[in-house]
Design an enzyme around this catalytic site. Structure first.
Site, short mmCIF file in Angstrom:
data_model
loop_
_atom_site.label_atom_id
_atom_site.label_comp_id
_atom_site.label_asym_id
_atom_site.label_seq_id
_atom_site.Cartn_x
_atom_site.Cartn_y
_atom_site.Cartn_z
CD GLU A 170 -3.38 3.51 -5.92
OE1 GLU A 170 -3.31 2.74 -4.85
OE2 GLU A 170 -3.43 4.58 -5.95
CB SER A 218 -0.96 -0.10 1.05
OG SER A 218 -0.32 -0.53 2.16
CG ASN A 273 -3.12 4.03 1.13
OD1 ASN A 273 -4.29 3.91 1.75
ND2 ASN A 273 -2.63 2.58 0.81
CG HIS A 289 -2.85 -0.64 -3.42
ND1 HIS A 289 -3.24 0.58 -3.06
CD2 HIS A 289 -2.97 -1.39 -2.32
CE1 HIS A 289 -3.57 0.60 -1.70
NE2 HIS A 289 -3.43 -0.62 -1.38
N1 CAA Z 1 -17.00 -11.43 0.85
C1 CAA Z 1 -18.39 -11.44 0.55
N2 CAA Z 1 -19.27 -10.84 1.03
C2 CAA Z 1 -18.97 -10.11 2.31
C3 CAA Z 1 -17.48 -9.71 2.33
C4 CAA Z 1 -16.57 -10.75 1.76
N3 CAA Z 1 -15.25 -10.57 1.95
N4 CAA Z 1 -17.46 -8.86 3.21
C5 CAA Z 1 -18.77 -8.45 3.63
N5 CAA Z 1 -19.54 -8.94 2.75
C6 CAA Z 1 -21.00 -8.60 2.92
C7 CAA Z 1 -21.51 -8.87 4.23
O1 CAA Z 1 -21.54 -10.24 4.70
C8 CAA Z 1 -22.93 -8.26 4.14
O2 CAA Z 1 -23.93 -9.11 3.58
P1 CAA Z 1 -25.37 -8.97 4.13
O3 CAA Z 1 -25.78 -7.76 3.56
O4 CAA Z 1 -26.13 -10.22 3.42
O5 CAA Z 1 -25.58 -8.94 5.79
C9 CAA Z 1 -22.64 -7.03 2.96
O6 CAA Z 1 -21.23 -7.61 2.45
C10 CAA Z 1 -22.53 -5.94 3.45
O7 CAA Z 1 -21.58 -5.75 4.56
P2 CAA Z 1 -21.88 -5.18 5.96
O8 CAA Z 1 -23.42 -5.24 6.11
O9 CAA Z 1 -20.95 -5.62 7.12
O10 CAA Z 1 -21.54 -3.71 5.94
P3 CAA Z 1 -21.68 -2.48 4.64
O11 CAA Z 1 -22.81 -2.68 4.02
O12 CAA Z 1 -21.01 -1.36 5.27
O13 CAA Z 1 -20.53 -3.11 3.60
C11 CAA Z 1 -18.17 -2.81 3.16
C12 CAA Z 1 -19.27 -3.33 3.87
C13 CAA Z 1 -18.35 -3.18 1.71
C14 CAA Z 1 -16.87 -2.99 3.85
C15 CAA Z 1 -18.38 -1.25 3.14
O14 CAA Z 1 -18.69 -0.71 4.44
C16 CAA Z 1 -17.47 -0.36 2.39
O15 CAA Z 1 -17.31 -0.28 1.35
N6 CAA Z 1 -16.57 -0.08 3.25
C17 CAA Z 1 -15.45 0.92 2.70
C18 CAA Z 1 -14.25 0.07 2.37
C19 CAA Z 1 -13.12 0.83 2.10
O16 CAA Z 1 -12.94 2.13 2.08
N7 CAA Z 1 -11.94 0.02 1.52
C20 CAA Z 1 -10.74 0.48 1.22
C21 CAA Z 1 -9.92 0.52 2.50
S1 CAA Z 1 -8.26 1.13 1.88
C22 CAA Z 1 -7.41 -0.18 1.45
O17 CAA Z 1 -8.10 -1.30 1.37
C23 CAA Z 1 -6.31 0.03 0.85
C24 CAA Z 1 -5.17 0.44 1.74
O18 CAA Z 1 -3.90 0.33 1.27
C25 CAA Z 1 -5.27 0.92 3.39
#
Ligand code: CAA
Length: 283
Positions: free
Chosen positions: A152, A119, A190, A140
């Site tokens: 990315e 990252s 990031n 990424h």
């Molecule tokens: N596989 C399949 N399904 C999944 C899953 C996975 N790995 N993870 C979650 N789900 C499912 C959940 O089980 C849930 O299903 P139901 O609706 O049937 O209950 C559904 O997806 C939605 O999940 P949640 O109800 O827990 O919550 P949500 O609606 O908020 O979605 C999320 C979760 C997709 C993570 C959403 O909150 C989101 O997009 N968050 C932001 C994520 C983000 O910004 N990611 C980037 C981070 S930065 C990075 O990764 C890079 C770095 O270098 C740091």
């Protein structure tokens, strides 16, 4: 040459998500981790995620079974010996990554492309440590990998057009939307995300609002799917601190100084969701 067999090095959260996405899209995957328990946990998590997709009619039972059948796990690096592409997703430590890449470089055939899911670490420096710098690239992925559309692609200074195009095509084939970034601290994702998270932590540190209220402002006021402090817990506070340090040192600019509270949380071992405690508690 088409990429058909992919190695994934490291079976943590990112590694197992990456392995799942490749297997789900018809590639043979060799997932390597030196810890057997980590591999068991990865397989359980992949199974759970695929089951969720079947329940939601996003994939069929056949695709799930095919993906699990194409996924092989190994505790030794030699499991990567036949791969057309190796994606590294181990801990964010440059020396560890370089040491592993040197071994993979010795082991793999000449045509193999090496990619890192880092990252923030310089792809150009990692590429330079191998004998095939033009076949080195950054891939990424975003967490949770099976759900997030973006990948990315980071071109090291040495990355050839051929390597970049092969990885761009593959990214589309596995259902992701690739964007291209240059090899500068934090790339695009990031460089923009982490200062926002760091600022949210400063807002908490200075007592402006509670963690819950800071997150509610961003979730309901800006329509972010989750608030920045909850997101920081999901990413891992140690990873957030590491990335802020890369930005701070890489640009030599005080606007990237990590918040002292972020440092203190990591020093206390409160690294977020993965160990049950960060800005929130997870049971
Ligand atoms: N596989 C399949 N399904 C999944 C899953 C996975 N790995 N993870 C979650 N789900 C499912 C959940 O089980 C849930 O299903 P139901 O609706 O049937 O209950 C559904 O997806 C939605 O999940 P949640 O109800 O827990 O919550 P949500 O609606 O908020 O979605 C999320 C979760 C997709 C993570 C959403 O909150 C989101 O997009 N968050 C932001 C994520 C983000 O910004 N990611 C980037 C981070 S930065 C990075 O990764 C890079 C770095 O270098 C740091």
């Amino acid at each position: 040459m088409a990429i058909q067999t992919v190695g994934v090095l490291g079976a943590g959260t990112m590694g197992n998500g990456i392995a799942q996405v490749f297997a789900q899209h018809g590639l043979t995957v060799h997932l390597v981790d030196k810890q057997p328990l980590q591999l068991d946990a990865a397989l359980a998590s992949i199974d759970k995620s695929l089951t969720k997709f079947v329940e939601k009619d996003k994939i069929t039972e056949d695709i799930k079974a095919g993906a699990l059948g194409r996924l092989h796990t190994h505790t030794e690096l030699k499991g990567l010996a036949e791969c057309d592409l190796v994606v590294e997703a181990v801990t964010e430590n440059e020396a560890t990554k370089i040491a592993l890449f040197k071994q993979v470089d010795d082991l793999c055939p000449e045509h193999t492309i090496l990619a890192s899911n880092t990252s923030a670490i310089s792809l150009t420096r990692m590429a330079a440590a191998t004998s095939r710098p033009s076949q080195f690239v950054g891939m990424h992925f975003m967490n949770p990998v099976p759900l997030m559309k973006l990948v990315e692609l980071i071109r090291a200074r040495q990355t050839s057009d051929e390597t970049y195009q092969a990885i761009h095509l593959l990214s589309e084939e596995i259902g992701k939307v690739p964007v291209t970034a240059g090899d500068y601290p934090g790339f695009v994702s990031n460089r923009i995300l982490m200062p926002m998270i760091n600022e949210a932590i400063f807002t908490l540190y200075e007592g402006v609002a509670t963690a819950e209220d800071i997150d509610t402002v961003m979730q309901l006021g800006m329509n972010h799917p989750m608030g920045p402090l909850k997101l920081a817990d999901m990413i891992g506070l140690d990873t957030c601190l590491f990335i802020m340090k890369v930005l701070y040192e890489g640009f030599n600019d005080p606007k990237y100084r990590p918040c002292p509270l972020l440092q203190q949380m990591v020093d206390a071992g409160y690294t977020g969701r993965k160990n049950g405690r960060g800005f929130y508690s997870y049971d």
